[in-house]
Design a protein around this motif. Sequence first.
Motif, PDB file in Angstrom:
ATOM      1  N   GLN A  69       0.877  -1.698   0.056  1.00  0.00           N
ATOM      2  CA  GLN A  69       0.064   0.039  -0.069  1.00  0.00           C
ATOM      3  C   GLN A  69       0.605   1.475  -0.151  1.00  0.00           C
ATOM      4  N   HIS A  70       2.097   0.713   0.834  1.00  0.00           N
ATOM      5  CA  HIS A  70       2.626   2.579   1.295  1.00  0.00           C
ATOM      6  C   HIS A  70       3.536   2.910  -0.275  1.00  0.00           C
ATOM      7  N   ILE A  71       3.928   1.564  -1.414  1.00  0.00           N
ATOM      8  CA  ILE A  71       4.660   1.942  -1.947  1.00  0.00           C
ATOM      9  C   ILE A  71       4.458   2.181  -4.104  1.00  0.00           C
ATOM     10  N   SER A  72       3.101   1.178  -3.614  1.00  0.00           N
ATOM     11  CA  SER A  72       2.511   0.900  -5.060  1.00  0.00           C
ATOM     12  C   SER A  72       1.341   2.303  -5.589  1.00  0.00           C
ATOM     13  N   HIS A  73       1.690   2.403  -7.278  1.00  0.00           N
ATOM     14  CA  HIS A  73       0.708   3.306  -7.616  1.00  0.00           C
ATOM     15  C   HIS A  73      -0.457   2.287  -7.716  1.00  0.00           C
ATOM     16  N   ARG A  74      -0.087   0.849  -8.503  1.00  0.00           N
ATOM     17  CA  ARG A  74      -1.839   0.277  -8.514  1.00  0.00           C
ATOM     18  C   ARG A  74      -1.447  -1.073  -7.836  1.00  0.00           C
ATOM     19  N   VAL A  75      -2.522  -1.192  -7.442  1.00  0.00           N
ATOM     20  CA  VAL A  75      -2.151  -3.043  -7.805  1.00  0.00           C
ATOM     21  C   VAL A  75      -2.719  -4.455  -7.835  1.00  0.00           C
ATOM     22  N   ALA A  76      -1.755  -5.367  -8.314  1.00  0.00           N
ATOM     23  CA  ALA A  76      -2.638  -7.048  -8.802  1.00  0.00           C
ATOM     24  C   ALA A  76      -2.892  -7.718  -7.413  1.00  0.00           C
ATOM     25  N   VAL A  77      -3.744  -8.779  -7.737  1.00  0.00           N
ATOM     26  CA  VAL A  77      -4.160  -9.137  -6.730  1.00  0.00           C
ATOM     27  C   VAL A  77      -4.229 -10.660  -7.572  1.00  0.00           C
ATOM     28  N   MET A  78      -3.416 -11.309  -7.282  1.00  0.00           N
ATOM     29  CA  MET A  78      -3.301 -12.922  -7.686  1.00  0.00           C
ATOM     30  C   MET A  78      -3.706 -14.349  -6.840  1.00  0.00           C
ATOM     31  N   TYR A  79      -4.741 -15.135  -7.092  1.00  0.00           N
ATOM     32  CA  TYR A  79      -5.242 -16.181  -6.357  1.00  0.00           C
ATOM     33  C   TYR A  79      -5.403 -17.018  -7.486  1.00  0.00           C
ATOM     34  N   PHE A  80      -4.407 -18.166  -6.769  1.00  0.00           N
ATOM     35  CA  PHE A  80      -4.845 -19.520  -7.821  1.00  0.00           C
ATOM     36  C   PHE A  80      -4.162 -20.027  -9.320  1.00  0.00           C
ATOM     37  N   GLY A  81      -2.977 -18.666  -9.470  1.00  0.00           N
ATOM     38  CA  GLY A  81      -1.975 -18.461 -11.072  1.00  0.00           C
ATOM     39  C   GLY A  81      -3.187 -17.404 -11.455  1.00  0.00           C
ATOM     40  N   ARG A  82      -3.843 -16.586 -11.419  1.00  0.00           N
ATOM     41  CA  ARG A  82      -4.704 -16.042 -11.438  1.00  0.00           C
ATOM     42  C   ARG A  82      -4.850 -14.406 -10.945  1.00  0.00           C
ATOM     43  N   ILE A  83      -4.694 -12.756 -12.073  1.00  0.00           N
ATOM     44  CA  ILE A  83      -5.487 -12.273 -11.703  1.00  0.00           C
ATOM     45  C   ILE A  83      -6.388 -12.044 -11.474  1.00  0.00           C
ATOM     46  N   VAL A  84      -6.970 -11.984  -9.920  1.00  0.00           N
ATOM     47  CA  VAL A  84      -8.776 -11.650  -9.881  1.00  0.00           C
ATOM     48  C   VAL A  84      -9.022 -10.670  -9.829  1.00  0.00           C
ATOM     49  N   GLU A  85      -7.829  -9.594  -9.199  1.00  0.00           N
ATOM     50  CA  GLU A  85      -8.562  -7.953  -9.179  1.00  0.00           C
ATOM     51  C   GLU A  85      -7.036  -7.015  -9.078  1.00  0.00           C
ATOM     52  N   ILE A  86      -7.214  -5.825 -10.182  1.00  0.00           N
ATOM     53  CA  ILE A  86      -6.100  -5.231 -10.637  1.00  0.00           C
ATOM     54  C   ILE A  86      -6.488  -3.260 -10.692  1.00  0.00           C
ATOM     55  N   GLY A  87      -6.117  -2.683 -10.172  1.00  0.00           N
ATOM     56  CA  GLY A  87      -6.437  -0.941 -10.239  1.00  0.00           C
ATOM     57  C   GLY A  87      -5.524   0.021  -8.962  1.00  0.00           C
ATOM     58  N   PRO A  88      -6.091   1.575  -8.716  1.00  0.00           N
ATOM     59  CA  PRO A  88      -5.487   2.177  -8.600  1.00  0.00           C
ATOM     60  C   PRO A  88      -4.919   1.315  -6.847  1.00  0.00           C
ATOM     61  N   THR A  89      -4.145   1.755  -6.362  1.00  0.00           N
ATOM     62  CA  THR A  89      -3.804   0.854  -4.885  1.00  0.00           C
ATOM     63  C   THR A  89      -4.977   1.762  -3.552  1.00  0.00           C
ATOM     64  N   GLU A  90      -5.174   3.240  -3.600  1.00  0.00           N
ATOM     65  CA  GLU A  90      -5.894   3.545  -3.442  1.00  0.00           C
ATOM     66  C   GLU A  90      -7.641   3.408  -3.206  1.00  0.00           C
ATOM     67  N   GLN A  91      -7.722   3.039  -4.862  1.00  0.00           N
ATOM     68  CA  GLN A  91      -9.567   2.296  -4.725  1.00  0.00           C
ATOM     69  C   GLN A  91      -9.255   0.291  -4.228  1.00  0.00           C
ATOM     70  N   ILE A  92      -7.823   0.053  -4.502  1.00  0.00           N
ATOM     71  CA  ILE A  92      -7.729  -1.464  -3.810  1.00  0.00           C
ATOM     72  C   ILE A  92      -7.880  -1.526  -2.835  1.00  0.00           C
ATOM     73  N   PHE A  93      -7.616  -0.855  -1.885  1.00  0.00           N
ATOM     74  CA  PHE A  93      -7.659  -0.801  -0.710  1.00  0.00           C
ATOM     75  C   PHE A  93      -8.829  -0.250  -0.098  1.00  0.00           C
ATOM     76  N   ALA A  94      -9.564   0.719  -0.026  1.00  0.00           N
ATOM     77  CA  ALA A  94     -10.760   1.513  -0.248  1.00  0.00           C
ATOM     78  C   ALA A  94     -12.302   0.317  -0.415  1.00  0.00           C
ATOM     79  N   ARG A  95     -11.879   0.123  -1.269  1.00  0.00           N
ATOM     80  CA  ARG A  95     -13.329  -0.464  -2.024  1.00  0.00           C
ATOM     81  C   ARG A  95     -12.839  -2.004  -2.127  1.00  0.00           C
ATOM     82  N   PRO A  96     -12.023  -2.932  -2.232  1.00  0.00           N
ATOM     83  CA  PRO A  96     -11.346  -4.298  -3.487  1.00  0.00           C
ATOM     84  C   PRO A  96     -13.301  -4.644  -3.241  1.00  0.00           C
ATOM     85  N   GLN A  97     -13.734  -4.828  -4.573  1.00  0.00           N
ATOM     86  CA  GLN A  97     -14.353  -5.977  -5.308  1.00  0.00           C
ATOM     87  C   GLN A  97     -14.494  -7.277  -4.943  1.00  0.00           C
ATOM     88  N   HIS A  98     -13.344  -8.234  -5.288  1.00  0.00           N
ATOM     89  CA  HIS A  98     -13.003  -9.082  -5.217  1.00  0.00           C
ATOM     90  C   HIS A  98     -13.365  -9.902  -3.863  1.00  0.00           C
TER      91      HIS A  98
END
Length: 329
Positions: free
Chosen positions: A220-249
């Motif tokens: 959260q501190h260093i990234s501009h965007r974040v990609a979340v991986m589960y079981f070999g796939r990216i399941v969510e990707i987006g701006p860090t602020e949105q991922i941490f404030a309003r996760p969708q997966h």
Amino acid sequence: MNTDEVLSVSGLSVNFPGRRRRGVRAETLHAVKSVDFTISRGETLGLVGESGSGKSTVARAVMQLIPPADGRVELNGREITGLTGKKLRAARRNIQMVFQDPYSSLDPSILIADSVGEPLEVHTDLSRREREARVAELLDLVGLGAHHIERYPYEFSGGQRQRIAIARALALNPSLVICDEAVSALDVSTQNQIIALLEQLQRKLDVAYLFISHDLAVVQHISHRVAVMYFGRIVEIGPTEQIFARPQHPYTAALLNAVPTPDPVQQRNRGKTALTGEIPDIARPPKGCAFASRCNFATDQCRTDVPVFRHAGASAVACHHPLELISAT
């Protein structure tokens, strides 16, 4: 093509042969499945997920340390997938890696001058004196100073060794540096120093980072965007602020909920997205969404159909029932 785009990964898949048992054909293990992402100049993309989710395999496939089964990797607009020999070596001038363990990533038997200067010896025609001058410059850049040039790795602390590893990674002025759990072996105080150094170097050199970590607070501190991986796939990707404030997966929300918080109200509200169950067997992947067996919101559709990406604000999520839609019902 976006001229600011340093790395473009599309449809990246990596397979490994399974263990062969007597009389039974070895099963193919699908470690990474159809991964897509880009990183722009001067940007940090954080890649997060549980152990075994495929993060480090993605990094090694991007570096062409392991061969992808499918997909494309483009570096500065040029495809590097499948390159070998001199062509691959030339491409690696622009992509370097900082590994997790600062104690094993440096050869204990050679001087810092030779360890940091090795990329210069391999990729340039600089004289030894010119290489030593560049090494001294790099050591100054990472906050160590040229007077360390004639010392051995055992004479340095873990944080200092990681600074040396960063100096070596920057020796050829790469466009992209992959940091694979680069601070996880360090104590918290030293972690903060290395993160601050990476940010300072990014501002100065306009280098891009693929930052792989299981520590969400660091990401959260260093990234501009974040990609979340589960079981070999990216399941969510987006701006860090949105991922941490309003996760969708639901998986992203569960990961965030596992991070300790001093807010008792927030802590009490975490139960709905807590992780339960085990990660599926990679040798026998489930149909549909791989997270369905651990998800509180899973339906019959989740167990039969693989979800495709849909936009949720500035993020994209591969989920049949994004939390935004669940909360609206």
